[in-house]
Write a protein that holds these residues in place. Structure first.
Motif, PDB file in Angstrom:
ATOM      1  N   ASN A 183       0.802  -1.221   0.000  1.00  0.00           N
ATOM      2  CA  ASN A 183       0.000   0.000   0.000  1.00  0.00           C
ATOM      3  C   ASN A 183       0.836   1.272   0.000  1.00  0.00           C
ATOM      4  OD1 ASN A 183      -2.855  -1.104   0.348  1.00  0.00           O
ATOM      5  ND2 ASN A 183      -1.804  -2.085   2.060  1.00  0.00           N
ATOM      6  N   LEU A 241      -0.221   5.122   1.148  1.00  0.00           N
ATOM      7  CA  LEU A 241       0.245   5.529   2.474  1.00  0.00           C
ATOM      8  C   LEU A 241       1.251   6.665   2.411  1.00  0.00           C
ATOM      9  CD1 LEU A 241       0.648   2.030   4.180  1.00  0.00           C
ATOM     10  CD2 LEU A 241      -1.118   3.726   4.639  1.00  0.00           C
ATOM     11  N   TRP A 264       0.859   9.642   9.311  1.00  0.00           N
ATOM     12  CA  TRP A 264       0.746   8.461  10.161  1.00  0.00           C
ATOM     13  C   TRP A 264       0.767   8.918  11.617  1.00  0.00           C
ATOM     14  CZ3 TRP A 264       5.001   4.857   7.644  1.00  0.00           C
ATOM     15  CH2 TRP A 264       4.701   4.705   6.283  1.00  0.00           C
ATOM     16  N   GLN A 308       8.185   8.906   9.311  1.00  0.00           N
ATOM     17  CA  GLN A 308       7.356   8.527   8.168  1.00  0.00           C
ATOM     18  C   GLN A 308       8.106   8.780   6.865  1.00  0.00           C
ATOM     19  OE1 GLN A 308       3.535  10.481   7.996  1.00  0.00           O
ATOM     20  NE2 GLN A 308       3.319  10.123   5.798  1.00  0.00           N
TER      21      GLN A 308
END
Length: 384
Positions: A205, A209, A216, A224
């Protein structure tokens, strides 16, 4: 009548201090030190005093190794609780009034600037080995729970700084003690499988994402970005992905035999960021190629295997657990550094043992090797 006492030569007084030292372990360290000096000269001879300072740091680590090796494991055990308590107290102090640099609060001014999280790399395995030594012969699930709590407190404080690299190292040493103490596979396999599934889903994903604007909640923004950059360095080739891309270019350009000592173009034209510290493996790979990498990896594997042999032959549970966990410090350092430079792990700022420049890390390595030598000496004294 006068009595004359003849003083024995210095070498005869010093040699007993080396009695019981583990020869294979010392040989592995010597070879890695030589590789480190060779690589540092090539990558850092024009980088101020890096080469000279690297040699000084190695001498300091060697002195610490020698001194710690003279301390019996029983006395090391007495240091466990004080070192752990001091380390946690300093981490709490960092959280309250530590020094902040580049968005991270990791340092403390006690007249000199220190990074307390480094203490836990050794204090953590010492503390857990002490705890399980006390519970030897009567281990219960509750004892592993207590051990997990002892590990979770400093790891949480280090993650909060944030310092993911050091947190990984401290957590690895602690988990290795729990494993060697007899933690059931039924408790180990599920988290491992869950982690693998999570990694698979993350890779699958990645486009969604890591899209612009997606945040996140469980990670800091920079963490991240590191993971997204790992999954696709081309997203920001001149920014966040620059380190990984240049590292992979240097490793690939070395080919099988390498470009030769001091002939690395990526290194000496300064395309490799942090070429004397975190990314020195890229500089080594460019000049010595696949063959050099295999020899370097073989050196680390030999060091780790020898440490595990010392752990297996250790005379007490405390010594076995401590030797095993300290050995895995070297494995974790090498694996994480080579992995992040090669583009298979996120960049977390972990040095390559004996090769990367760094005073604090070298002191930690000297302490760890001194502990292994101390345990090896104790084993041989018992056998004799």
């Amino acid at each position: 009548m006068s009595v004359v006492f003849e003083k024995s030569p210095l070498w005869q007084r010093v040699m007993p201090m080396f009695r019981g030292f583990d020869g294979p372990l010392a040989f592995a360290v010597f070879m890695l030190v030589c590789a480190g000096l060779l690589t540092m000269y090539s990558s850092g001879y024009d980088h101020g005093t890096r080469f000279v300072d690297h040699g000084r740091n190695m001498l300091l680590a060697g002195t610490i190794l020698f001194v710690v090796a003279q301390i019996p494991p029983q006395r090391l055990m007495a240091l466990a609780v004080p070192m752990y308590t001091l380390g946690v107290a300093l981490l709490i102090a960092v959280a309250i009034f530590g020094i902040t640099k580049k968005g991270a609060r990791r340092w403390l001014n006690l007249g000199i600037i220190i990074q307390p999280s480094e203490i836990l790399k050794i204090a953590m395995p010492l503390m857990l080995a002490w705890w399980f030594q006390r519970r030897e012969g009567q281990l219960r699930p509750l004892d592993f729970l207590v051990g997990g709590l002892l590990l979770a407190v400093p790891v949480a404080l280090i993650v909060k700084q944030p310092d993911l690299g050091t947190a990984i190292l401290v957590m690895t040493t602690g988990l290795s003690v729990l494993f060697f103490a007899g933690l059931s596979w039924k408790l180990i396999v599920p988290p491992v499988l869950l982690g693998l599934v999570g990694i698979g889903l993350l890779v699958w994903n990645e486009p969604a994402l890591c899209a612009d604007g997606v945040r996140w909640v469980v990670l800091h923004d920079y963490q991240q970005q590191r993971i997204c950059t790992l999954l696709d360095p081309s997203r920001d080739p001149l920014g966040k992905g620059f380190h990984i891309i240049q590292g992979m270019i240097a490793i690939g350009s070395g080919g099988v035999t390498g470009k030769g000592f001091m002939q690395g173009t990526q290194t000496h034209l300064e395309f490799i960021p942090e070429r004397t510290t975190d990314f020195i493996f890229a500089a080594f790979s460019e000049e010595f190629g696949l063959i050099g990498n295999l020899l370097l990896i073989a050196g680390f594997l030999f060091l780790v295997l020898r440490g595990l042999v010392i752990a297996m032959d250790a005379p007490t549970m405390f010594s076995r657990l401590l030797a095993g966990s300290v050995t895995l410090i070297f494995f974790t350092y090498a694996f994480v550094n080579m992995g992040m430079v090669s583009g298979i792990l996120p960049v977390v700022g972990v040095p390559l043992p004996f090769i990367s420049y760094g005073g604090t890390a070298m002191v930690t390595l000297g302490l760890g090797l001194g502990i292994l030598m101390s345990i090896a000496k104790a084993r041989r004294l018992v056998q004799s």
